[in-house]
Design an enzyme around this catalytic site. Structure first.
Site, PDB file in Angstrom:
ATOM      1  N   CYS A 186     -20.851 -36.255 -31.869  1.00 35.26           N
ATOM      2  CA  CYS A 186     -21.322 -35.204 -32.793  1.00 35.26           C
ATOM      3  C   CYS A 186     -20.705 -35.288 -34.182  1.00 35.26           C
ATOM      4  O   CYS A 186     -21.386 -35.011 -35.168  1.00 35.26           O
ATOM      5  CB  CYS A 186     -21.094 -33.829 -32.183  1.00 35.26           C
ATOM      6  SG  CYS A 186     -21.953 -33.641 -30.622  1.00 35.26           S
ATOM      7  N   ASN A 197     -28.022 -28.015 -30.001  1.00 34.57           N
ATOM      8  CA  ASN A 197     -27.016 -28.962 -30.475  1.00 34.57           C
ATOM      9  C   ASN A 197     -27.701 -30.318 -30.708  1.00 34.57           C
ATOM     10  O   ASN A 197     -28.042 -31.012 -29.757  1.00 34.57           O
ATOM     11  CB  ASN A 197     -25.911 -29.073 -29.419  1.00 34.57           C
ATOM     12  CG  ASN A 197     -24.844 -30.102 -29.778  1.00 34.57           C
ATOM     13  OD1 ASN A 197     -25.012 -30.905 -30.688  1.00 34.57           O
ATOM     14  ND2 ASN A 197     -23.747 -30.085 -29.043  1.00 34.57           N
ATOM     15  N   HIS A 216     -20.635 -28.035 -37.241  1.00 34.57           N
ATOM     16  CA  HIS A 216     -21.503 -28.612 -36.213  1.00 34.57           C
ATOM     17  C   HIS A 216     -22.069 -27.481 -35.365  1.00 34.57           C
ATOM     18  O   HIS A 216     -21.333 -26.591 -34.915  1.00 34.57           O
ATOM     19  CB  HIS A 216     -20.682 -29.576 -35.348  1.00 34.57           C
ATOM     20  CG  HIS A 216     -21.390 -30.056 -34.135  1.00 34.57           C
ATOM     21  ND1 HIS A 216     -22.715 -30.450 -34.156  1.00 34.57           N
ATOM     22  CD2 HIS A 216     -20.968 -30.207 -32.850  1.00 34.57           C
ATOM     23  CE1 HIS A 216     -23.075 -30.813 -32.938  1.00 34.57           C
ATOM     24  NE2 HIS A 216     -22.041 -30.674 -32.130  1.00 34.57           N
TER      25      HIS A 216
HETATM   26  N1  ACO Z   1     -27.754 -20.604 -16.774  1.00 34.84           N
HETATM   27  C1  ACO Z   1     -27.152 -19.770 -15.906  1.00 34.84           C
HETATM   28  N2  ACO Z   1     -25.920 -19.970 -15.427  1.00 34.84           N
HETATM   29  C2  ACO Z   1     -25.261 -21.060 -15.847  1.00 34.84           C
HETATM   30  C3  ACO Z   1     -25.817 -21.975 -16.763  1.00 34.84           C
HETATM   31  C4  ACO Z   1     -27.125 -21.723 -17.217  1.00 34.84           C
HETATM   32  N3  ACO Z   1     -27.767 -22.523 -18.086  1.00 34.84           N
HETATM   33  N4  ACO Z   1     -24.918 -22.952 -17.005  1.00 34.84           N
HETATM   34  C5  ACO Z   1     -23.828 -22.676 -16.293  1.00 34.84           C
HETATM   35  N5  ACO Z   1     -24.034 -21.530 -15.579  1.00 34.84           N
HETATM   36  C6  ACO Z   1     -23.127 -20.874 -14.656  1.00 34.84           C
HETATM   37  C7  ACO Z   1     -22.103 -21.804 -14.042  1.00 34.84           C
HETATM   38  O1  ACO Z   1     -22.650 -22.480 -12.927  1.00 34.84           O
HETATM   39  C8  ACO Z   1     -21.022 -20.831 -13.653  1.00 34.84           C
HETATM   40  O2  ACO Z   1     -21.382 -20.201 -12.461  1.00 34.84           O
HETATM   41  P1  ACO Z   1     -20.261 -19.842 -11.347  1.00 34.84           P
HETATM   42  O3  ACO Z   1     -19.339 -18.869 -12.010  1.00 34.84           O
HETATM   43  O4  ACO Z   1     -21.073 -19.279 -10.237  1.00 34.84           O
HETATM   44  O5  ACO Z   1     -19.598 -21.144 -11.028  1.00 34.84           O
HETATM   45  C9  ACO Z   1     -21.063 -19.781 -14.759  1.00 34.84           C
HETATM   46  O6  ACO Z   1     -22.355 -19.910 -15.375  1.00 34.84           O
HETATM   47  C10 ACO Z   1     -19.996 -19.975 -15.795  1.00 34.84           C
HETATM   48  O7  ACO Z   1     -19.999 -21.342 -16.206  1.00 34.84           O
HETATM   49  P2  ACO Z   1     -19.114 -21.848 -17.392  1.00 34.84           P
HETATM   50  O8  ACO Z   1     -19.361 -23.313 -17.589  1.00 34.84           O
HETATM   51  O9  ACO Z   1     -17.695 -21.426 -17.185  1.00 34.84           O
HETATM   52  O10 ACO Z   1     -19.759 -20.982 -18.590  1.00 34.84           O
HETATM   53  P3  ACO Z   1     -19.296 -20.853 -20.068  1.00 34.84           P
HETATM   54  O11 ACO Z   1     -19.209 -19.465 -20.463  1.00 34.84           O
HETATM   55  O12 ACO Z   1     -18.114 -21.749 -20.361  1.00 34.84           O
HETATM   56  O13 ACO Z   1     -20.563 -21.455 -20.868  1.00 34.84           O
HETATM   57  C11 ACO Z   1     -21.169 -23.473 -21.974  1.00 34.84           C
HETATM   58  C12 ACO Z   1     -20.976 -22.784 -20.627  1.00 34.84           C
HETATM   59  C13 ACO Z   1     -22.287 -22.756 -22.709  1.00 34.84           C
HETATM   60  C14 ACO Z   1     -21.588 -24.915 -21.692  1.00 34.84           C
HETATM   61  C15 ACO Z   1     -19.859 -23.419 -22.792  1.00 34.84           C
HETATM   62  O14 ACO Z   1     -18.769 -23.797 -21.981  1.00 34.84           O
HETATM   63  C16 ACO Z   1     -19.902 -24.308 -24.000  1.00 34.84           C
HETATM   64  O15 ACO Z   1     -20.690 -24.114 -24.919  1.00 34.84           O
HETATM   65  N6  ACO Z   1     -19.001 -25.298 -24.067  1.00 34.84           N
HETATM   66  C17 ACO Z   1     -18.959 -26.200 -25.235  1.00 34.84           C
HETATM   67  C18 ACO Z   1     -20.072 -27.197 -25.134  1.00 34.84           C
HETATM   68  C19 ACO Z   1     -20.127 -28.026 -26.375  1.00 34.84           C
HETATM   69  O16 ACO Z   1     -19.995 -27.538 -27.471  1.00 34.84           O
HETATM   70  N7  ACO Z   1     -20.342 -29.299 -26.208  1.00 34.84           N
HETATM   71  C20 ACO Z   1     -20.354 -30.143 -27.375  1.00 34.84           C
HETATM   72  C21 ACO Z   1     -20.907 -31.384 -26.952  1.00 34.84           C
HETATM   73  S1  ACO Z   1     -20.817 -32.363 -28.358  1.00 34.84           S
HETATM   74  C22 ACO Z   1     -20.997 -34.004 -27.979  1.00 34.84           C
HETATM   75  O17 ACO Z   1     -20.222 -34.776 -28.446  1.00 34.84           O
HETATM   76  C23 ACO Z   1     -22.146 -34.421 -27.096  1.00 34.84           C
END
Ligand code: ACO
Length: 326
Positions: A114, A283, A253
């Site tokens: 990214c 993203n 970003h």
């Molecule tokens: N819909 C419903 N529930 C979901 C979803 C979804 N799309 N995705 C995950 N959940 C569930 C999980 O299974 C989990 O359930 P559980 O408690 O029963 O196990 C619960 O929601 C909580 O999951 P978390 O992963 O802890 O949720 P979080 O609040 O952390 O949100 C997210 C997840 C949105 C991915 C967040 O962690 C995030 O944005 N992280 C940063 C991601 C990012 O910026 N990545 C950059 C990539 S850049 C690159 O270089 C490619």
């Protein structure tokens, strides 16, 4: 000499995928995705006419038109891409041919996930500052949907596709490029995607899914809300500027609205100085910053002389920040 933006352009795939579309085949909802990420919809490439290389070409053409220069003046093209349709030649060479740049134009790509656009920007600036380029194209283009696992609700809902490009012109009156780049290979395991073409590994358990994005969302989230505000603070100290008074806009970003909001809060800067378009594009990895810059220019929200901080983070892990005058 330092490069100054004289043209911006983007290409956004036509197909829109909403959160409700995901809810038709995944255990998710518009409410969950909106609340956790700020994303409402994203654009997904058709992979036939819309690929990272073709989108890079379209964004570059628009940026050149916006700059009002002839493509033969471009002497350097650096493209950031982590999700290419081509291994060789480089995407920059494809762009060179398509826009009609001459053979005096140097072309290569960078892979820094990214933060790739900012890495490409710093590379281009180094060429300009050492007198090796006068007009350069800096591009970010990504087809994240090539590598998303559409059965993994924790990752696929985050990503969109698209491309953005900037034309930089060497300017003797511009201030030097001011930046910090950081990386942590040691922490890189939380965000990975293996190359599919490793035939001896096909039998390994889990290898097939390893060729899609693997992400420990919470780890990446914690990394981003810690390191992004810190690197911006460090940038202001290193180059002696005040975040409150010497920055018009923070161009971050677009990975998660909550990450951007947390960064604004930690820095004590009003949220309205952190423009966002994540709600419409998700993203788009290295394309997110040039896509946002292009949109802000089209909306008349950035004007010459405005001071901007760009900051990005992603796989590697890598993160970086720049202080620029638009
Ligand atoms: N819909 C419903 N529930 C979901 C979803 C979804 N799309 N995705 C995950 N959940 C569930 C999980 O299974 C989990 O359930 P559980 O408690 O029963 O196990 C619960 O929601 C909580 O999951 P978390 O992963 O802890 O949720 P979080 O609040 O952390 O949100 C997210 C997840 C949105 C991915 C967040 O962690 C995030 O944005 N992280 C940063 C991601 C990012 O910026 N990545 C950059 C990539 S850049 C690159 O270089 C490619």
């Amino acid at each position: 000499m330092t490069g100054r933006i004289i043209g911006l352009g983007s290409y956004i795939p036509k197909k829109v995928v909403t959160n409700d579309d995901f809810a038709k085949f995944l255990d998710t909802s518009d409410e969950w995705i909106t609340e956790r990420t700020g994303i409402k919809e994203r654009h997904i490439a058709d992979h036939i006419t819309e690929k990272p290389s073709t989108m890079a070409v379209e964004a570059a053409k628009k940026a050149i038109e916006d700059a009002g220069i002839d493509p033969s003046q471009i002497d350097l093209i650096v493209t950031a891409c982590t999700t290419p349709d081509l291994v060789i030649p480089s995407m920059s060479c494809v762009v060179q041919e398509a826009i009609g740049a001459t053979e005096n134009c140097g072309c290569f790509d960078v892979n820094s996930a990214c933060p790739g656009f900012v890495a490409a920007w710093n590379t281009v600036q180094s060429f300009i500052e050492t007198g090796n380029s006068k007009y350069a194209l800096c591009i970010g283009s990504e087809c994240n949907s090539n590598f998303a696992n559409f059965q993994d609700r924790g990752t696929c809902i985050l990503f969109g596709d698209g491309a953005g490009a900037a034309v930089l012109k060497a300017d003797g009156t511009a201030k030097p490029n001011q930046f910090i780049m950081r990386s942590s290979g040691a922490r890189g395991g939380c965000l990975r995607c293996e190359a599919a073409r490793q035939p001896d590994r096909w039998e390994e358990e889990g290898f097939k899914t390893a060729t899609s994005f693997y992400m420990q969302g919470r780890e990446v989230f914690k990394f981003a809300v810690t390191e992004v505000p810190q690197i911006i603070k460090d940038l202001s100290e290193k180059f002696s500027f005040d975040l409150e008074n010497d920055v018009d806009l923070f161009i971050l970003h677009q990975a998660n609205a909550r990450i951007i909001e947390a960064t604004a809060k930690k820095l004590g800067i009003p949220r309205d100085r952190f423009p966002m378009n994540i709600m419409n594009y998700g993203n788009a990895s290295s394309a997110s910053i040039p896509m946002l810059l292009t949109q802000l220019k089209q909306e008349g929200k950035i004007k010459p002389g405005m001071k901007l901080v760009m900051a990005s983070f992603g796989a590697g892990l890598t993160w970086d920040a720049n202080y620029i005058v638009y």
